[in-house]
Design an enzyme around this catalytic site. Structure first.
Site, mmCIF file in Angstrom:
data_model
loop_
_atom_site.group_PDB
_atom_site.id
_atom_site.type_symbol
_atom_site.label_atom_id
_atom_site.label_comp_id
_atom_site.label_asym_id
_atom_site.label_seq_id
_atom_site.Cartn_x
_atom_site.Cartn_y
_atom_site.Cartn_z
ATOM 1 N N GLY A 15 -3.579 17.580 -8.958
ATOM 2 C CA GLY A 15 -2.473 16.684 -9.251
ATOM 3 C C GLY A 15 -1.185 17.450 -9.445
ATOM 4 O O GLY A 15 -1.168 18.688 -9.494
ATOM 5 N N PRO A 58 2.270 19.070 -11.223
ATOM 6 C CA PRO A 58 2.427 19.791 -12.500
ATOM 7 C C PRO A 58 2.764 18.826 -13.633
ATOM 8 O O PRO A 58 3.462 17.831 -13.438
ATOM 9 C CB PRO A 58 3.602 20.742 -12.228
ATOM 10 C CG PRO A 58 3.701 20.836 -10.742
ATOM 11 C CD PRO A 58 3.228 19.531 -10.199
ATOM 12 N N SER A 95 3.367 11.606 7.939
ATOM 13 C CA SER A 95 3.727 10.322 7.333
ATOM 14 C C SER A 95 5.181 9.928 7.562
ATOM 15 O O SER A 95 5.578 8.813 7.244
ATOM 16 C CB SER A 95 3.428 10.356 5.829
ATOM 17 O OG SER A 95 4.172 11.365 5.193
ATOM 18 N N LYS A 145 3.296 8.089 -3.646
ATOM 19 C CA LYS A 145 4.470 7.604 -2.912
ATOM 20 C C LYS A 145 5.011 6.308 -3.521
ATOM 21 O O LYS A 145 6.230 6.120 -3.623
ATOM 22 C CB LYS A 145 4.102 7.401 -1.445
ATOM 23 C CG LYS A 145 3.812 8.706 -0.709
ATOM 24 C CD LYS A 145 3.330 8.468 0.709
ATOM 25 C CE LYS A 145 3.053 9.788 1.420
ATOM 26 N NZ LYS A 145 2.539 9.593 2.784
#
EC number: 3.4.21.53
Length: 790
Positions: free
Chosen positions: A362, A364, A685, A728
């Protein structure tokens, strides 16, 4: 039992009925004699009668060895005809008798006759058939029995009796009577009608006991050899000590060696490690303290003797209490908490469960490292953390070989020695930042550490002996797994920890950060009160991150400002609200990204996923006079460049549908730029926003500024799924964008997004490029505009 030569009585003829003498824990075979101790009164009278009459009785094994008085159901149906050769009365009233057996009989109609049992008897003729196979089996049994007599230290006349047996069955009974067999096994031999089967069974039983005797002999020889060697070593060591004493050297060395040997005796460790330590202690005892190798050897022994070979912390297996601790330390992270509670539940059922190998991935600041500490507290284990960021030398993991000057074990072994436990929670931080150079590949060394099928015998180059890592709970952390080798990734259970929403950050600040920072700065609730609106203002206007580190730093600034005010004489409590934040932290640092940008044709908003979480990216396009060239800038990777090329090709192919003159492409050079040019960018993407930006540029239709999009495109016009949907969506929300477009195949990923976030946002699903153009492009000023069909 004894041989026939000791006086087995042969009786002519066989009565129809015989009285029965039941035997416990033994079987009497034909042609053998057996001494018996008779204690029961009824059987003493029976022995008296038979002995006086010089009569016969049926000697039969008792099924139920515990029964004091045998019933007809308690005895076997096959026994032997016996006679009492000698009867001696003991001082306590019991009898000592010697019974000799003549032939095998079968019992019928067993009944109670006063104090004892009697039955009709039928002689069972002995199988006296011969064949080469039977003779070979008998010869093999004789030779094996000779060896058995020698190993078992039995009288030699027993071997002679077996050698002189006239019949194979006589040999079978003689050998079986001296083997350690159960009553059931002895009785099965007696009941066997065929000589060949009896020889095979007795040979099997004898071979089984021969193997045990040979093993015992080997062990005894080995022990004797070791004892002799130790006595010799002790004698030589004493001589060496005396010589050194005469020379005036070595007394301290001897004491040190004895101290190390005593420590080794008190230590529980595997045999291989103990052997290595004993060998090194012996080697150390022969060295002079001034020898260069002395301190190297001594350091090695210290490492061996201080490793936690058998030292463990007891697990605190309380699932409910564990859930409470995890909730106290961390907000949300339900997937991780559920996995830890599942591990505890299984550990409660299976004590020798191997430690799981988890990998938290994941951005920071989302709590990956602190979560490892919380897991250790939950389990009641010690916590150990090493950072792998920038590690490039394989020796950092496996250690150096002792031949090198200044050699040390690897960081795995060093950490275990430091915590003094063989089952800690071991965190491998920043596993995605591990490197590789000419000194080796540390990630390959980690394959053994993180493989449950191998790490029970992890071998550090310095120690040179295996150490069991299977009880260690390994937790790796990383921001992105793209740089982690596939083989290493396959050994870990990856758990993704996404970034936090503004609401989640608010809860984390309220429950954890505010209290922690006020305490760190010596403040209490009598000094400062931070309102929720102030925290939200910091989150929205002074931070732009997936985690909470910047939020924590800004809260620390607020606390320092308050501490300064109180030190200057201000009276508390000082209330901090949203309006006072700019005075403390300065001007607003972050505005919604869409609000800060000039807009027009050829600009589209995309969504990207980085190691720091999700973020908005802007695709900017310009057209200049030229000859159809495509220029790409902004440090784009190969995949992103290909997406731009595919987007332009699609727009050119559908120029007619978009009402674009085909010659426009040949007369123009197109420049595609993605801002933040110092930051490398890559991934598929951005395909959807690129095709929208190019279509907008060539048609003159503007793109909606309140919408963001993501998705990979194909030349056929399909929109393919991409990763990092939750990150996102959170990035769009942080930037103030409430309407987003995602591929149809990614709609399933919305389940990871909290309901309250989805309710506040409009999410469109895209299947084709036609969908994204229709939703993103505003109508043409000249006409309604159209989009291609694909």
């Amino acid at each position: 039992m004894a041989s026939e030569g000791e006086g087995v009585l042969k009786k002519e003829g066989l009565p129809e009925k015989l009285r029965i003498l039941p035997l416990r824990n033994m079987v009497l075979y034909p042609d053998l004699v057996l001494p018996l101790h008779v204690t029961r009164a009824g059987y003493r009278r029976l022995a008296d009668e038979v002995y006086r009459e010089n009569g016969l009785l049926a000697v039969v094994a008792q099924r139920n060895e515990e029964a004091e008085e045998a019933s007809p159901a308690d005895i076997y149906q096959v026994g032997t005809v016996g006679s009492i050769i000698k009867l001696l009365k003991q001082a306590d009233g019991t009898y000592q008798i010697i019974v000799g057996a003549s032939e095998k009989v079968r019992l019928r109609n067993i009944s109670q006759a006063g104090d004892y049992l009697e039955a009709e008897v039928e002689a069972v003729p002995e199988d006296r058939s011969t064949s080469p196979e039977i003779e070979a089996l008998a010869l093999n049994l004789r030779m094996g029995f000779q060896k058995f007599v020698s190993l078992a230290s039995l009288p030699l006349d027993l071997a002679n009796f077996a050698l002189n047996a006239e019949r194979p069955m006589q040999l079978v009974y003689a050998v079986a009577s001296h083997l350690a067999l159960s009553v059931v096994e002895r009785q099965s031999i007696l009941e066997m009608p065929e000589t060949k089967a009896a020889l095979e069974h007795v040979t099997f039983y004898m071979t089984r006991q021969l193997e045990k005797l040979e093993l015992a002999q080997r062990i005894q020889d080995r022990v004797k050899s070791v004892m002799d060697k130790r006595q010799r070593d002790y004698y030589l060591r004493e001589q060496l000590q005396a010589i050194r004493k005469e020379l005036g050297e070595g007394e301290d060395t001897s004491e040190e060696v004895h101290e190390l040997a005593a420590r080794l005796r008190d230590l529980e460790m595997p045999a291989e490690a103990r052997g290595a330590a004993e060998k090194e202690i012996e080697r150390l005892g022969r060295m002079s303290p001034s020898a260069p190798e002395y301190h190297v050897s001594r350091n090695y022994l210290d490492w061996l003797l201080e490793m936690p070979w058998s030292v463990s912390t007891e697990d605190r297996i309380d699932v409910r209490q564990a859930a409470v601790i995890l909730d106290e330390d961390h907000f949300d992270l339900e997937k991780v908490k559920r996995r830890i509670l599942e591990y505890l539940a299984v550990l409660q059922l299976k004590k020798d469960l191997k430690g799981p190998i988890l990998c938290f991935v994941g951005p920071p600041g989302v709590g990956k490292t602190s979560l490892g500490q919380s897991i250790a507290r939950t389990l009641g284990r010690k916590f150990l953390r090493i950072s792998l960021g920038g590690v490039r030398d394989e020796a950092e993991i496996r250690g150096h070989r002792r031949t090198y000057v200044g050699a040390l074990p690897g960081r795995i072994v060093q950490g275990l020695r430091r915590v003094g436990s063989n089952n800690p929670v071991f965190m491998l931080d920043e596993i995605d930042k591990i490197g590789m150079d000419f000194r080796g590949d540390p990630s390959s060394a980690l394959l053994e550490v993180l493989d449950p099928e191998q790490n029970f015998s992890f071998s550090d180059h310095y120690l040179g002996v295996p150490f069991d890592l299977s009880r260690v709970m390994f937790i790796a952390t990383g921001n992105l797994l793209d740089t982690v080798p596939a083989a290493l990734k396959d050994r870990m259970e990856v758990i993704e920890i996404p970034g936090y929403t503004a609401e989640e950050k608010l809860e984390i600040a309220r429950k954890f950060l505010v209290e922690r920072e006020t305490a760190n700065h010596g403040l209490t609730s009598d000094h400062i009160r931070i309102g929720e609106d102030a925290i939200l203002e910091i989150i929205r206007s002074y931070t732009r991150e997936a985690g909470v580190r910047s939020l924590q730093r800004n809260l620390a600034s607020v606390c320092r400002n308050t501490a300064k005010a109180i030190a200057e004489g201000a009276s508390g409590p000082i209330h901090i609200d949203a309006s006072g934040i700019p005075e403390i932290l300065g001007p607003v640092q972050f505005l919604p990204e869409t609000a800060t940008r000039s807009w027009g044709c050829g600009i589209a908003t995309g969504l990207a996923w980085t190691p720091s979480g999700g973020q908005l990216i802007f695709i900017e396009t310009l057209r200049t006079h030229g000859n159809g060239k495509l220029l790409l800038t902004g440090q784009l990777g190969e995949v992103m460049k290909e997406s731009a090329t595919a987007a332009l090709t699609f727009v050119r192919a559908h120029a007619a549908d978009l009402e674009i003159e085909g010659e426009e492409f040949d007369r123009s050079d197109i420049h595609v730029h993605v801002p933040a040019g110092a930051t490398p960018k890559d991934g598929p993407s951005a395909g959807a926003p690129m095709v929208v930006a190019l279509a907008s540029l060539m048609t003159g239709r503007e793109v909606r500024k309140d919408v963001a999009m993501t998705g990979e495109i194909t030349l056929r016009g399909d929109i393919l799924p991409v990763g990092g949907i939750k990150e996102k969506v959170l990035a769009a929300r942080r930037a103030g964008v409430k309407e987003i477009m995602i591929p149809h195949a990614n709609m399933k990923d919305l389940a990871d997004i909290p309901d309250h976030l989805r309710r506040d946002m409009t999410i469109h699903e895209l299947q084709t490029i036609s969908d994204v153009l229709q939703l993103a492009l505003l109508p043409s000023p000249r006409q309604g505009g159209s989009s291609p069909r694909s």
